[in-house]
Design an enzyme around this catalytic site. Structure first.
Site, mmCIF file in Angstrom:
data_model
loop_
_atom_site.group_PDB
_atom_site.id
_atom_site.type_symbol
_atom_site.label_atom_id
_atom_site.label_comp_id
_atom_site.label_asym_id
_atom_site.label_seq_id
_atom_site.Cartn_x
_atom_site.Cartn_y
_atom_site.Cartn_z
ATOM 1 N N ASP A 414 -3.365 -4.482 8.380
ATOM 2 C CA ASP A 414 -4.587 -5.110 7.894
ATOM 3 C C ASP A 414 -5.746 -4.917 8.867
ATOM 4 O OD1 ASP A 414 -6.031 -7.068 6.116
ATOM 5 O OD2 ASP A 414 -6.035 -8.225 7.976
ATOM 6 N N GLU A 467 -5.332 -0.047 6.475
ATOM 7 C CA GLU A 467 -6.510 -0.486 5.739
ATOM 8 C C GLU A 467 -7.683 -0.309 6.702
ATOM 9 O OE1 GLU A 467 -9.017 -4.191 3.977
ATOM 10 O OE2 GLU A 467 -7.649 -4.400 5.662
#
Length: 744
Positions: A414, A467
């Site tokens: 993330d 990401e």
């Protein structure tokens, strides 16, 4: 007759030690408590709050210890040498126990592992830190180990000692900054924490950073667990993993928030357990045709509203959905269904919860002290100090823990951009340049590269997914080629551009045609995944369906056409749960998905579209084999903005694998539309988002879709051969090349 000393022990002699013990701050308890030599004799000191009497049994005699004044310190002196291994019999008001003395055990710390830990290269920290069930010096018990180099004192507190910080002081190892303690006979699922006296004397109670289980809110304690065994992969499982995670594999990921996919509304809206999810969710995902399931963060987190992105227990699968065995069952069922499983991993920040990592030992241990480096203004969280070797070992060990213990297919990392840039979301003067004056976070880069290199080194057939929302070069390049070493990267540019285009009224789309074509300018710069994730349906952004313009029918048609375009575009696929239902409202983590939508023909049409696309995608090599090569894609016409039509060809490794794709983004019907094709021969419509069975207009009859379309030697779009088709409103069509029949 025993040989214990009969001389009285003066209370004043132990005044300082008793004061420290009672205050719960004793830095070197092992120098005082336990068995010690006194020249020709021995002395044993035991601190046992709440005890009425304490006796020592050294294998030869049982000797009652002397209480020192009114304190909880018990002492006995012997005029002979007493050997280690003695037992204590402790009388309390309501019970009598016999146990070994925790201060009669040597350290179980692995010094070679601590060297790697301090070096920043320990991959298996979970085998050394935390609360581990072990056998030490012939005795079963639990070994505790925690890094707190600047603490004045650290104690283990828990249900087993009534949360008293004065009973189980830990041993400090100055060379590594680590504290450890073996507590004999301690087993079972009991809550515990560390009582840490910081450098300023403040006492805080902290959860274990390496705990493998934690209590649910409002509880904040860690929970002792039995010894863990790594899950295993059979040869067949290994082969499946190698096949499904390859760069040339069809990868279609279903992103899930386990707490809201489905709930037991009739049972006070409770969560499904890991086992219920395994038996309900996984067959559903398999039936829809997805290849992987990706779980939003499941590392233990205290606040439901963070969706797991503010974890406190990085090593603990959240107990919201059951125990560790239940989670293992979920993973085993994924393997049984040949579904890959990824989890969201959050090394970019951590929350400020008082039982967490912030100022862990009274200093900024895990985070930078300077808020310009150690604080996230966007999320009100703290940033790991990636330059500190022990923090790097912590994150490296955590990544390996999920991959090694649970045999996951990979990690989706993330907010990578927030790790890479020192000035991420900061204004001038709010960040500190690196040693070369740049904005790159060199410590984070090194940490990411190390995690990826070591993860792939140990588990070569996994997926490490970034990401990363910027144009950082080489995210999926190998580390030895100056890359970050990820296997895949989310294509945020494609997502932002294409959603921007789809939200426009069709009458205006011709002016923004580039938003659908620009992605091909960089399509081969990384190994991309095309994401339509949870981030696109929260915080007031609305549901995907609500983003689509037009009347009700046109909204559904737009969404079907968009999904068709997505599945044909180079790049692996990711859809957030519920995308197949087309809800009209954005996602709410507190409620279940609206499964009643499937009773509507319009919503059922979206479901069938996703299902058809997944199965077609997996069985059509042209749609996935050459995602990362210019050889796998060719524009037929990328300039027809006036009619908002995009047409292109996708190729597989075999010369016979060819699919022609046409996406039309206006509500007009186009009859006798001629399109050039790369090969002469027969083409067949294998997908049409305008089919009546998908809630389309049915402009093109089913019989026509099933017929063979013969190319003709009529030049079009720069090709010598072409076909003529009818294109429905707001639709995407796939035409598969069947054979090189003689052209007309």
């Amino acid at each position: 007759m025993n040989s214990a000393s009969k001389s009285p022990i003066v209370t004043l002699e132990y005044a300082a030690q008793i004061s420290a013990l009672e205050a719960g701050c004793f830095r070197d308890a092992f120098s005082f408590l336990g068995l010690h030599s006194t020249g020709q004799g021995s002395i044993i000191r035991v601190y046992m709050p709440g005890a009425l009497t304490v006796s020592v049994n050294d294998g030869r005699h049982s000797t009652v210890m002397q209480r020192i004044g009114q304190s909880a310190l018990f002492v006995v002196e012997f005029d002979r040498k007493v050997s280690s291994g003695y037992h204590l019999t402790v009388e309390f008001i309501d019970t009598v126990i016999t146990t070994r003395d925790a201060y009669d055990f040597s350290s179980a710390l692995d010094e070679s592992a601590m060297y790697l830990f301090n070096e920043g290269s320990l991959e298996h920290g979970y085998l050394h830190f935390g609360a581990r069930a072990i056998t030490h010096q012939g005795c079963n018990g639990t070994q505790f180990c925690v890094w707190a180099p600047n603490a004045r004192s650290v104690s283990v507190i828990g249900e087993f000692n009534h949360w008293q910080p004065s009973q189980h002081f830990m041993r400090f190892h100055p060379a590594s900054g680590v504290w450890d303690l073996f507590i004999p006979h301690l087993t079972g699922e009991q809550g515990y924490k560390y009582a840490i006296v910081g450098v300023d004397g403040e006492v805080t109670e902290r959860a274990d950073p390496y705990a493998v289980k934690m209590q649910q809110a409002p509880g904040t304690a860690s929970v002792i667990q039995p010894a863990q065994q790594c899950m295993t992969l059979s040869d067949a499982d290994q082969a499946q993993r190698r096949k499904r995670n390859a760069i040339d594999a069809p990868i279609a990921i279903y992103e899930v928030h386990l707490g809201s996919w489905k709930r037991r509304e009739e049972e006070d809206n409770r969560y499904l357990t890991y086992r219920e999810l395994a038996d309900d969710l996984l067959p559903y995902v398999k039936e829809l045709g997805f290849t992987h399931v990706q779980l939003m963060p499941i590392s233990e987190y205290p606040f439901d509203g963070s969706w797991g992105y503010q974890p406190v227990g990085l090593f603990a699968p959240t107990s919201r959905f059951g125990c560790l065995d239940d989670f293992r069952y979920f993973i085993r069922q994924c393997a049984a269904l040949e579904l890959g499983v990824l989890i969201d991993w959050v090394p970019g920040h951590f929350p400020s919860d008082p039982h967490g990592l912030h100022r862990f030992d009274g200093t900024h241990l895990y985070e930078h002290a300077d808020s310009r480096q150690g604080y996230h203004p966007d999320w009100n969280t703290y940033i790991y100090n990636y330059e500190r070797p022990e923090v790097k070992s912590y994150l490296l060990s955590n990544a390996n823990y999920w991959l090694d213990v649970f045999k996951l297919d990979g990690l989706r990392v993330d907010a990578v951009a927030s790790m890479l840039y020192l000035d991420y979301s900061r204004n001038d003067g709010e960040w500190i340049p690196n040693q070369f004056g740049g904005r790159e976070n060199l410590g984070a880069i090194d940490c990411i590269q190390s995690v990826n290199t070591r993860s792939y080194g140990r588990h070569p057939h996994i997926m490490m997914v970034a990401e990363e929302s910027t144009a950082w070069p080489g995210v999926t390049q190998a580390v030895d080629h100056n890359g970050l070493g990820f296997g895949f990267k989310w294509n945020m540019g494609w997502m932002n551009d294409s959603l921007s285009y789809m939200q426009r009224d069709p009458i205006h789309r011709k002016y923004h045609h580039h938003e659908m074509t620009f992605s091909m300018a960089y399509a081969y710069s990384e190994n991309y995944i095309l994401p339509l994730s949870h981030d696109e349906v929260v915080h007031g952004k609305g549901a995907l369906l609500s983003k689509m313009p037009g009347d009700d029918w046109q909204q559904f048609a737009n969404l079907r056409a968009y999904y068709g375009f997505m599945y044909a575009h180079p790049g692996k696929k990711l859809l957030f749960m519920g995308s197949e239902l087309a809800p009209r409202t954005e996602w709410d983590h507190n409620t279940t998905l609206d499964w009643s939508l499937l009773e509507s023909p319009a919503h059922q049409g979206i479901y069938q579209t996703v299902k058809s696309l997944n199965h077609l995608y997996k069985n059509t090599p042209a749609l996935y084999e050459l995602d990362n090569s210019p050889c796998g894609f060719q524009w037929i016409d990328c300039h027809n903005g006036e009619q908002s039509i995009l047409s292109f060809a996708r190729f597989g490794k075999s010369s016979s694998d060819l699919v022609v794709v046409v996406s039309h983004f206006t509500p007009q019907v186009l009859h006798s539309y001629r399109i050039g094709v790369p090969k002469s021969g027969i083409y067949q419509v294998v997908f049409n988002s305008d089919e009546s069975s998908l809630y389309g207009s049915g402009t093109t009859p089913v019989a026509h879709q099933q017929q063979m379309i013969q190319s003709k030697a009529i030049a079009s779009h720069g090709f010598e051969h072409s076909i003529e088709i009818t294109i429905g409103p707001l639709s995407t069509i796939y035409l598969q090349y069947l054979s090189a029949a003689k052209p007309c």
